[in-house]
Design an enzyme around this catalytic site. Structure first.
Site, PDB file in Angstrom:
ATOM      1  N   ASP A   1     -24.261   4.886  -8.031  1.00 30.20           N
ATOM      2  CA  ASP A   1     -23.723   6.240  -8.169  1.00 30.20           C
ATOM      3  C   ASP A   1     -24.884   7.225  -8.099  1.00 30.20           C
ATOM      4  O   ASP A   1     -26.044   6.836  -8.020  1.00 30.20           O
ATOM      5  CB  ASP A   1     -22.913   6.381  -9.462  1.00 30.20           C
ATOM      6  CG  ASP A   1     -23.754   6.142 -10.703  1.00 30.20           C
ATOM      7  OD1 ASP A   1     -24.996   6.123 -10.610  1.00 30.20           O
ATOM      8  OD2 ASP A   1     -23.177   5.978 -11.785  1.00 30.20           O
TER       9      ASP A   1
ATOM     10  N   GLY B   1     -25.910   9.374 -10.340  1.00 29.33           N
ATOM     11  CA  GLY B   1     -26.565   9.673 -11.609  1.00 29.33           C
ATOM     12  C   GLY B   1     -25.998  10.922 -12.273  1.00 29.33           C
ATOM     13  O   GLY B   1     -26.146  11.106 -13.478  1.00 29.33           O
TER      14      GLY B   1
ATOM     15  N   GLY C   1     -13.425  12.741  -9.372  1.00 27.78           N
ATOM     16  CA  GLY C   1     -12.861  13.734 -10.283  1.00 27.78           C
ATOM     17  C   GLY C   1     -11.506  13.370 -10.848  1.00 27.78           C
ATOM     18  O   GLY C   1     -10.815  14.217 -11.395  1.00 27.78           O
TER      19      GLY C   1
ATOM     20  N   ASP D   1     -13.866   0.917  -8.818  1.00 26.22           N
ATOM     21  CA  ASP D   1     -14.811   0.457  -9.837  1.00 26.22           C
ATOM     22  C   ASP D   1     -14.330   0.982 -11.178  1.00 26.22           C
ATOM     23  O   ASP D   1     -13.628   1.990 -11.245  1.00 26.22           O
ATOM     24  CB  ASP D   1     -16.220   1.016  -9.598  1.00 26.22           C
ATOM     25  CG  ASP D   1     -16.340   2.441 -10.109  1.00 26.22           C
ATOM     26  OD1 ASP D   1     -15.815   3.342  -9.443  1.00 26.22           O
ATOM     27  OD2 ASP D   1     -16.910   2.644 -11.200  1.00 26.22           O
TER      28      ASP D   1
ATOM     29  N   CYS E   1      -5.765 -19.258 -14.143  1.00 26.31           N
ATOM     30  CA  CYS E   1      -7.043 -18.617 -13.821  1.00 26.31           C
ATOM     31  C   CYS E   1      -8.100 -19.654 -13.446  1.00 26.31           C
ATOM     32  O   CYS E   1      -8.250 -20.665 -14.120  1.00 26.31           O
ATOM     33  CB  CYS E   1      -7.518 -17.786 -15.008  1.00 26.31           C
ATOM     34  SG  CYS E   1      -9.141 -17.048 -14.747  1.00 26.31           S
TER      35      CYS E   1
ATOM     36  N   CYS F   1     -11.331 -19.393 -13.578  1.00 27.94           N
ATOM     37  CA  CYS F   1     -12.674 -19.143 -14.123  1.00 27.94           C
ATOM     38  C   CYS F   1     -13.145 -20.258 -15.063  1.00 27.94           C
ATOM     39  O   CYS F   1     -12.349 -21.047 -15.583  1.00 27.94           O
ATOM     40  CB  CYS F   1     -12.726 -17.780 -14.819  1.00 27.94           C
ATOM     41  SG  CYS F   1     -12.290 -17.789 -16.562  1.00 27.94           S
TER      42      CYS F   1
ATOM     43  N   CYS G   1     -11.603 -20.311 -18.646  1.00 35.53           N
ATOM     44  CA  CYS G   1     -10.251 -20.870 -18.748  1.00 35.53           C
ATOM     45  C   CYS G   1     -10.248 -22.385 -18.535  1.00 35.53           C
ATOM     46  O   CYS G   1      -9.379 -23.085 -19.046  1.00 35.53           O
ATOM     47  CB  CYS G   1      -9.310 -20.180 -17.771  1.00 35.53           C
ATOM     48  SG  CYS G   1      -8.932 -18.494 -18.293  1.00 35.53           S
TER      49      CYS G   1
ATOM     50  N   HIS H   1     -14.119 -14.163 -17.621  1.00 33.70           N
ATOM     51  CA  HIS H   1     -12.674 -14.226 -17.364  1.00 33.70           C
ATOM     52  C   HIS H   1     -12.133 -12.900 -16.806  1.00 33.70           C
ATOM     53  O   HIS H   1     -11.371 -12.895 -15.832  1.00 33.70           O
ATOM     54  CB  HIS H   1     -11.893 -14.613 -18.623  1.00 33.70           C
ATOM     55  CG  HIS H   1     -10.428 -14.415 -18.425  1.00 33.70           C
ATOM     56  ND1 HIS H   1      -9.640 -15.312 -17.727  1.00 33.70           N
ATOM     57  CD2 HIS H   1      -9.625 -13.363 -18.742  1.00 33.70           C
ATOM     58  CE1 HIS H   1      -8.407 -14.820 -17.635  1.00 33.70           C
ATOM     59  NE2 HIS H   1      -8.368 -13.646 -18.243  1.00 33.70           N
TER      60      HIS H   1
END
Ligand SMILES: [Zn+2]
Length: 397
Positions: free
Chosen positions: A99, A101, A223, A273, A311, A313, A316, A341
């Site tokens: 980004d 900043g 915004g 994000d 899941c 991951c 899990c 997770h």
């Protein structure tokens, strides 16, 4: 300034939803190819709290976001330049987005003041006055070396009304021109301008019209998700995508709740994000298709199921809700397990969305998703309205 055809990215549209504005794309960036729609987890000091780059690769995460403000403070951009950029410094070989900043400064530092020159603020280390200009923001981001960098924009809270919103919108365009001029690495870094204009449709439209006159590789919608009503939120999102060119990626900043992701993909956004999934992990909350499990709750003390048996991951695969319940107060360990997770949840959700667009069943995916999230069919009205605007009419089963 970059001229046409010299951008460091290419976007290939794999499929467009026949009902909504959703699309599935391959976004080729300097370090990796990213499948969109994509969720980008947020790191602060170049790492996600509790996760190392190898774990992110294991989760098949292809792009993460770094905060320029934090990186500029520590390790500092001169050191990053010596280290050969952040990719090399943190041993992350895939894509990065930084980004500008500015947002961090305005939200973290009480004394930030915006002038035409830039964002004036008091140093967090001593009392000296400092200034982040559009040129400096790009210089720092050029040292960090991310695949995608953001223009410095004039940030106003989404609930601010009146002439200040118009001023900020026009200043954002002027600052974009300064950023484009200062950008030293258009051959291997892509700069995104930011659509501003608050909650005023005319200003948003005007802003997009100005931005698309510039030769840029992609666009961010900014915004929003700052406390405005959900009704205003979706209307500004869909208006922005309406006027943005189809052949470039659209990044909706700061959005990451599962329901918002599904709706905003339908409204035509490609990239997202949000700190929420990793932040909520630190408070013991696990994201699941039905919403959220607060693992501190006693009801999980004897629950020997994984967080989500579907899941993929590592958390899990190995740990039960009962175990996680007992360690949830031990922040370091539980934070890492839950962050793994929650990142997996976000990435799996986006992969499923992408797959459904490619297979031309995204409207059915939306229905199934909402059925799980809202088993009593108490769908939020704003989501019903937003989806209806792109021809998806949820059925109350
Ligand atoms: Zn999991």
């Amino acid at each position: 300034m970059a001229s046409k055809g010299t951008h460091a990215l290419s976007l290939r549209i794999l499929a467009e939803c026949k009902t909504t504005k959703a699309r599935a794309c391959k976004l080729k960036l300097p370090h990796y190819v990213v499948d969109t729609p994509v969720f980008m987890p947020v790191g602060t000091q170049g790492t996600l709290k509790g996760l190392i780059p190898e774990q992110l690769e294991e989760l098949d995460c292809k792009i993460i976001l770094g905060n320029t403000y934090h990186l500029g403070n520590r390790p500092g951009h001169e050191l990053l330049e010596k280290a050969g950029g952040l990719h090399n410094f943190m041993k992350w070989n895939r894509c990065l987005l930084t980004d500008s900043g500015g947002f961090q400064m305005v939200s973290l530092l009480k004394l930030a003041e915006i002038t035409e020159e830039g964002v004036k603020f008091q140093s967090p280390h001593d009392d000296s006055e400092m200034m982040l200009t559009p040129e400096m923001s790009i210089q720092i981001q050029n040292s960090i070396g991310a695949d995608i960098i953001m223009q410095l924009d004039d940030v106003v809270h989404s609930c601010v009304t009146g002439p200040r919103v118009e001023e900020a919108m026009y200043r954002t365009i002027r600052w974009l021109d300064r950023c484009l001029k200062a950008h030293q690495r258009p051959h291997d870094q892509n700069i995104f301008p930011i659509v501003q204009g608050g909650l005023y449709p005319e200003l948003r439209k005007k802003c997009v019209q100005e931005l698309i006159k510039r030769e840029v590789p992609g666009y961010a919608i900014g915004g929003l998700s700052g406390g405005e009503s959900k009704d205003d939120f979706w209307k500004m999102v869909t208006l922005s995508t309406e006027y943005l060119p189809k052949d470039k990626p659209r990044y909706l900043m700061g959005v990451g709740f599962a329901v918002d992701l599904v709706v905003c993909v339908a409204l035509g956004c490609d990239m997202f994000d949000c700190v929420f999934p990793t932040r909520t992990a630190r408070f013991g909350n696990a994201l699941v298709p039905t919403g959220n499990l607060a693992l501190k709750n006693k009801m999980y003390a004897k629950d020997f199921r994984p967080i989500d048996d579907q899941c993929p991951c590592s958390t899990c695969k190995q740990y039960t809700r009962a175990y996680l319940h007992t360690i949830v107060t031990n922040e370091t360990v539980s934070c890492q397990l839950l962050t793994v997770h929650n990142v997996a949840y976000q990435l799996t959700l986006m992969t499923s969305i992408q797959q459904s667009i490619i297979e031309d069943r995204f409207p059915q995916f939306i229905q199934n998703f909402f059925d799980k999230q809202f088993p009593h069919t108490d769908y939020p009205q704003w989501a019903l309205d937003a989806l209806a605007s792109v021809n998806v009419f949820l059925k109350k089963s």
